[in-house]
Design an enzyme around this catalytic site. Structure first.
Site, PDB file in Angstrom:
ATOM      1  N   ASP A  66     -14.299   0.325  11.804  1.00 18.76           N
ATOM      2  CA  ASP A  66     -13.405   1.482  11.758  1.00 18.76           C
ATOM      3  C   ASP A  66     -12.357   1.233  12.833  1.00 18.76           C
ATOM      4  O   ASP A  66     -12.677   1.213  14.035  1.00 18.76           O
ATOM      5  CB  ASP A  66     -14.185   2.773  12.034  1.00 18.76           C
ATOM      6  CG  ASP A  66     -13.288   4.014  11.991  1.00 18.76           C
ATOM      7  OD1 ASP A  66     -12.057   3.881  12.148  1.00 18.76           O
ATOM      8  OD2 ASP A  66     -13.819   5.115  11.792  1.00 18.76           O
ATOM      9  N   ASN A  93      -4.575  -4.758   7.837  1.00 16.71           N
ATOM     10  CA  ASN A  93      -4.138  -4.141   6.573  1.00 16.71           C
ATOM     11  C   ASN A  93      -4.503  -2.666   6.470  1.00 16.71           C
ATOM     12  O   ASN A  93      -3.802  -1.906   5.783  1.00 16.71           O
ATOM     13  CB  ASN A  93      -4.777  -4.927   5.407  1.00 16.71           C
ATOM     14  CG  ASN A  93      -4.704  -4.185   4.103  1.00 16.71           C
ATOM     15  OD1 ASN A  93      -3.666  -4.175   3.437  1.00 16.71           O
ATOM     16  ND2 ASN A  93      -5.791  -3.518   3.720  1.00 16.71           N
ATOM     17  N   TYR A 171       3.883   8.977   8.070  1.00 14.96           N
ATOM     18  CA  TYR A 171       3.626   7.623   7.554  1.00 14.96           C
ATOM     19  C   TYR A 171       4.787   6.663   7.830  1.00 14.96           C
ATOM     20  O   TYR A 171       4.577   5.597   8.427  1.00 14.96           O
ATOM     21  CB  TYR A 171       3.327   7.695   6.057  1.00 14.96           C
ATOM     22  CG  TYR A 171       3.037   6.339   5.441  1.00 14.96           C
ATOM     23  CD1 TYR A 171       1.861   5.663   5.721  1.00 14.96           C
ATOM     24  CD2 TYR A 171       3.964   5.727   4.586  1.00 14.96           C
ATOM     25  CE1 TYR A 171       1.593   4.414   5.158  1.00 14.96           C
ATOM     26  CE2 TYR A 171       3.696   4.487   4.021  1.00 14.96           C
ATOM     27  CZ  TYR A 171       2.515   3.834   4.307  1.00 14.96           C
ATOM     28  OH  TYR A 171       2.257   2.597   3.760  1.00 14.96           O
ATOM     29  N   LYS A 175       5.029   3.233  10.480  1.00 14.54           N
ATOM     30  CA  LYS A 175       5.325   1.827  10.162  1.00 14.54           C
ATOM     31  C   LYS A 175       6.510   1.329  11.009  1.00 14.54           C
ATOM     32  O   LYS A 175       6.550   0.160  11.403  1.00 14.54           O
ATOM     33  CB  LYS A 175       5.589   1.663   8.662  1.00 14.54           C
ATOM     34  CG  LYS A 175       4.386   1.971   7.781  1.00 14.54           C
ATOM     35  CD  LYS A 175       3.180   1.056   8.059  1.00 14.54           C
ATOM     36  CE  LYS A 175       2.064   1.269   7.042  1.00 14.54           C
ATOM     37  NZ  LYS A 175       0.885   0.409   7.282  1.00 14.54           N
ATOM     38  N   THR A 206      -2.234   1.784  -5.840  1.00 19.00           N
ATOM     39  CA  THR A 206      -3.526   1.848  -5.134  1.00 19.00           C
ATOM     40  C   THR A 206      -3.849   3.320  -4.872  1.00 19.00           C
ATOM     41  O   THR A 206      -3.029   4.210  -5.106  1.00 19.00           O
ATOM     42  CB  THR A 206      -3.468   1.127  -3.760  1.00 19.00           C
ATOM     43  OG1 THR A 206      -2.561   1.841  -2.911  1.00 19.00           O
ATOM     44  CG2 THR A 206      -3.045  -0.328  -3.887  1.00 19.00           C
TER      45      THR A 206
HETATM   46  N1  LIG Z   1       0.288   0.737  -1.818  1.00 21.64           N
HETATM   47  C1  LIG Z   1       1.562   0.618  -1.446  1.00 21.64           C
HETATM   48  O1  LIG Z   1       2.508   0.839  -2.239  1.00 21.64           O
HETATM   49  C2  LIG Z   1       1.902   0.176  -0.047  1.00 21.64           C
HETATM   50  C3  LIG Z   1       3.256   0.015   0.268  1.00 21.64           C
HETATM   51  C4  LIG Z   1       3.608  -0.393   1.541  1.00 21.64           C
HETATM   52  C5  LIG Z   1       2.614  -0.646   2.465  1.00 21.64           C
HETATM   53  N2  LIG Z   1       1.295  -0.473   2.153  1.00 21.64           N
HETATM   54  C6  LIG Z   1       0.295  -0.753   3.195  1.00 21.64           C
HETATM   55  O2  LIG Z   1      -0.675  -1.662   2.714  1.00 21.64           O
HETATM   56  C7  LIG Z   1      -1.926  -1.429   3.375  1.00 21.64           C
HETATM   57  C8  LIG Z   1      -3.030  -1.305   2.327  1.00 21.64           C
HETATM   58  O3  LIG Z   1      -2.777  -0.161   1.551  1.00 21.64           O
HETATM   59  P1  LIG Z   1      -3.325   0.047   0.069  1.00 21.64           P
HETATM   60  O4  LIG Z   1      -2.173   0.470  -0.740  1.00 21.64           O
HETATM   61  O5  LIG Z   1      -4.156  -1.097  -0.363  1.00 21.64           O
HETATM   62  O6  LIG Z   1      -4.218   1.367   0.305  1.00 21.64           O
HETATM   63  P2  LIG Z   1      -5.724   1.735  -0.040  1.00 21.64           P
HETATM   64  O7  LIG Z   1      -6.114   1.238  -1.387  1.00 21.64           O
HETATM   65  O8  LIG Z   1      -5.821   3.193   0.246  1.00 21.64           O
HETATM   66  O9  LIG Z   1      -6.549   0.904   1.038  1.00 21.64           O
HETATM   67  C9  LIG Z   1      -6.488   1.223   2.408  1.00 21.64           C
HETATM   68  C10 LIG Z   1      -7.629   0.522   3.089  1.00 21.64           C
HETATM   69  O10 LIG Z   1      -7.592   0.872   4.486  1.00 21.64           O
HETATM   70  C11 LIG Z   1      -8.890   1.296   4.835  1.00 21.64           C
HETATM   71  N3  LIG Z   1      -8.888   2.161   6.009  1.00 21.64           N
HETATM   72  C12 LIG Z   1      -8.236   3.325   6.202  1.00 21.64           C
HETATM   73  N4  LIG Z   1      -8.517   3.821   7.420  1.00 21.64           N
HETATM   74  C13 LIG Z   1      -9.363   2.946   8.002  1.00 21.64           C
HETATM   75  C14 LIG Z   1     -10.029   2.901   9.242  1.00 21.64           C
HETATM   76  N5  LIG Z   1      -9.906   3.878  10.153  1.00 21.64           N
HETATM   77  N6  LIG Z   1     -10.800   1.824   9.532  1.00 21.64           N
HETATM   78  C15 LIG Z   1     -10.959   0.837   8.621  1.00 21.64           C
HETATM   79  N7  LIG Z   1     -10.390   0.836   7.420  1.00 21.64           N
HETATM   80  C16 LIG Z   1      -9.606   1.885   7.108  1.00 21.64           C
HETATM   81  C17 LIG Z   1      -9.440   1.982   3.602  1.00 21.64           C
HETATM   82  O11 LIG Z   1     -10.839   2.121   3.701  1.00 21.64           O
HETATM   83  P3  LIG Z   1     -11.639   3.338   2.960  1.00 21.64           P
HETATM   84  O12 LIG Z   1     -11.933   2.884   1.576  1.00 21.64           O
HETATM   85  O13 LIG Z   1     -12.874   3.478   3.816  1.00 21.64           O
HETATM   86  O14 LIG Z   1     -10.765   4.557   3.022  1.00 21.64           O
HETATM   87  C18 LIG Z   1      -9.002   0.968   2.561  1.00 21.64           C
HETATM   88  O15 LIG Z   1      -9.863  -0.123   2.547  1.00 21.64           O
HETATM   89  C19 LIG Z   1      -1.736  -0.167   4.219  1.00 21.64           C
HETATM   90  O16 LIG Z   1      -1.466  -0.523   5.570  1.00 21.64           O
HETATM   91  C20 LIG Z   1      -0.499   0.479   3.608  1.00 21.64           C
HETATM   92  O17 LIG Z   1       0.197   1.299   4.522  1.00 21.64           O
HETATM   93  C21 LIG Z   1       0.907  -0.068   0.915  1.00 21.64           C
END
Ligand SMILES: NC(=O)c1ccc[n+]([C@@H]2O[C@H](COP(=O)([O-])OP(=O)(O)OC[C@H]3O[C@@H](n4cnc5c(N)ncnc54)[C@H](OP(=O)(O)O)[C@@H]3O)[C@@H](O)[C@H]2O)c1
Length: 248
Positions: A66, A93, A171, A175, A206
């Site tokens: 975490d 990530n 958010y 970033k 996601t």
């Molecule tokens: N999706 C997009 O369009 C997008 C665009 C730009 C940037 N991003 C960035 O890409 C990264 C991944 O996002 P995603 O879209 O794949 O989102 P996601 O599917 O919601 O995955 C987020 C991951 O972070 C984990 N997490 C959250 N808080 C945590 C904590 N305190 N300790 C450990 N793990 C934690 C979640 O675990 P749990 O399952 O336990 O919640 C999950 O595994 C993020 O940094 C996000 O800001 C995403």
């Protein structure tokens, strides 16, 4: 990138690797033949991801993590220390949006604090705990998952809604903050052999956005994989998406 070594396979850790983009980054690094730590806070979700990665041939191992918890991060560093004591690639990530609404006039201080705790302080906490292990790699790489919405140039310009996202006082600024911190890391780590960069995955379907994104997690993982495997003369302190450099 790091030399393959019989005694010590190239080892990576991906935070938040149990689903979404993080899972695909783990899969992509695993496909290189690397040993990949699946950092995740929930035991069941982590073990399910490890099982699924292993089933597809990845040398995956679970790392309870975490990023908001000092003790959890220290335990993760200890686990990696016990597994050989060297880390070649860290992908920060894990991230959260903090929920809606996020108009500056409506957002709560608690929302902002929670988002910064995970998206910024979490990255600093994990990176600093693992730097001793990264310094043992001949060519360590750190990739911080940012977002194009962290670009003040895009936020204050007239670019399309997809690259600036909804109005967001937690958010998007988190970033921007992460970008600024990463630049400072790049300055401090200059000459160390460790390259640290920011990746934007694009708008990916996601949980983070209720699967409204237009790209697949695999497509979103590509830029992180590129930055995780940079050659020694690669950039550091940069901010990239698939198409190239993002304006700050
Ligand atoms: N999706 C997009 O369009 C997008 C665009 C730009 C940037 N991003 C960035 O890409 C990264 C991944 O996002 P995603 O879209 O794949 O989102 P996601 O599917 O919601 O995955 C987020 C991951 O972070 C984990 N997490 C959250 N808080 C945590 C904590 N305190 N300790 C450990 N793990 C934690 C979640 O675990 P749990 O399952 O336990 O919640 C999950 O595994 C993020 O940094 C996000 O800001 C995403």
């Amino acid at each position: 990138m790091t030399e393959e070594n019989q005694d010590h396979p190239t080892t990576a850790l991906v935070t938040g690797a149990n689903k979404g983009i993080g899972y695909e980054i783990a899969a992509g690094l695993g496909a290189l033949g690397w040993s990949v730590g699946v950092g995740a806070r929930d035991d069941e979700r982590r073990e399910a991801a490890v099982r699924s990665l292993r089933a597809s041939g990845v040398d995956a191992f679970g790392v309870p993590l975490d990023v908001t918890d000092d003790a959890s991060v220290a335990a993760a560093a200890h686990l990696l220390q016990e597994r050989g004591g060297r880390l070649d690639v860290l992908v920060n990530n894990a991230g959260i949006t903090g929920g809606l609404p996020q108009e500056p006039t409506l957002v709560s201080p608690e929302q902002i604090r929670a988002v910064v705790e995970t998206n910024v302080i979490g990255v600093v906490r994990v990176t600093n705990a693992l730097l001793p292990l990264l310094r043992r790699s001949p060519a360590a790489r750190i990739v911080n998952m940012s977002s194009g919405v962290g670009s003040l140039t895009r936020q204050s310009g007239t670019t399309d809604a997809l690259s600036t996202g909804p109005i967001s006082a937690a958010y998007s600024p988190s970033k921007t903050f992460l970008n600024a911190v990463t630049v400072q890391y790049a300055k401090e780590l200059q000459g160390s052999g460790i390259l640290i960069n920011l990746a934007c995955p694009g708008f990916v379907a996601t949980d983070l956005n209720g699967f409204r994104g237009v790209r697949t997690p695999e497509q979103g993982a590509a830029i992180a994989l590129r930055l995780a495997t940079l050659p020694d003369d690669g950039p550091s302190g940069g901010y990239f998406e698939d198409a190239g450099v993002i304006p700050w």
